[in-house]
Design a protein around this motif. Structure first.
Motif, PDB file in Angstrom:
ATOM      1  N   LYS A 223       4.375   0.512  -1.501  1.00 26.84           N
ATOM      2  CA  LYS A 223       5.099  -0.157  -0.426  1.00 26.84           C
ATOM      3  C   LYS A 223       4.170  -0.533   0.718  1.00 26.84           C
ATOM      4  O   LYS A 223       4.554  -1.272   1.607  1.00 26.84           O
ATOM      5  CB  LYS A 223       6.208   0.750   0.107  1.00 26.84           C
ATOM      6  CG  LYS A 223       7.314   0.991  -0.890  1.00 26.84           C
ATOM      7  CD  LYS A 223       8.414   1.804  -0.272  1.00 26.84           C
ATOM      8  CE  LYS A 223       9.553   1.997  -1.257  1.00 26.84           C
ATOM      9  NZ  LYS A 223      10.646   2.760  -0.665  1.00 26.84           N
TER      10      LYS A 223
ATOM     11  N   GLN B  61       4.450   0.232  -7.619  1.00 25.67           N
ATOM     12  CA  GLN B  61       5.487   0.759  -6.730  1.00 25.67           C
ATOM     13  C   GLN B  61       4.994   0.952  -5.305  1.00 25.67           C
ATOM     14  O   GLN B  61       5.713   1.507  -4.475  1.00 25.67           O
ATOM     15  CB  GLN B  61       6.030   2.068  -7.288  1.00 25.67           C
ATOM     16  CG  GLN B  61       6.729   1.887  -8.609  1.00 25.67           C
ATOM     17  CD  GLN B  61       7.383   3.169  -9.091  1.00 25.67           C
ATOM     18  OE1 GLN B  61       7.235   4.228  -8.497  1.00 25.67           O
ATOM     19  NE2 GLN B  61       8.106   3.072 -10.181  1.00 25.67           N
TER      20      GLN B  61
ATOM     21  N   VAL C  33       8.791   3.199   5.501  1.00 29.27           N
ATOM     22  CA  VAL C  33       8.661   4.307   4.556  1.00 29.27           C
ATOM     23  C   VAL C  33       9.208   5.564   5.224  1.00 29.27           C
ATOM     24  O   VAL C  33       9.584   5.539   6.386  1.00 29.27           O
ATOM     25  CB  VAL C  33       7.183   4.520   4.124  1.00 29.27           C
ATOM     26  CG1 VAL C  33       6.675   3.328   3.336  1.00 29.27           C
ATOM     27  CG2 VAL C  33       6.288   4.783   5.312  1.00 29.27           C
TER      28      VAL C  33
END
Length: 63
Positions: free
Chosen positions: A17, A15, A44
């Motif tokens: 990013k 997961q 983000v």
């Protein structure tokens, strides 16, 4: 698991990013750019930027 290097931390986490290079760059930008600016640049949240810069997330890398 940490000792064996099999913990899925950082980029190995499914997961994630950010890359390790991006996380290092975020740490180095502390005090240079706002959390909001960095969040927009890296895609983000501002709280994620704060957590990286304060050593909560990506704590094993140095800035």
């Amino acid at each position: 698991m940490i000792g064996h290097g099999t913990v899925p931390q950082g980029e190995r986490n499914g997961q994630a990013k950010l890359t390790e290079i991006e996380a290092r760059e975020i740490k180095q930008m502390r005090g240079v750019a706002t959390h909001r600016d960095l969040a927009g640049r890296f895609g983000v949240s501002a709280s994620t930027i704060s957590a990286i810069q304060n050593g909560v997330n990506w704590a094993w890398i140095d800035g």
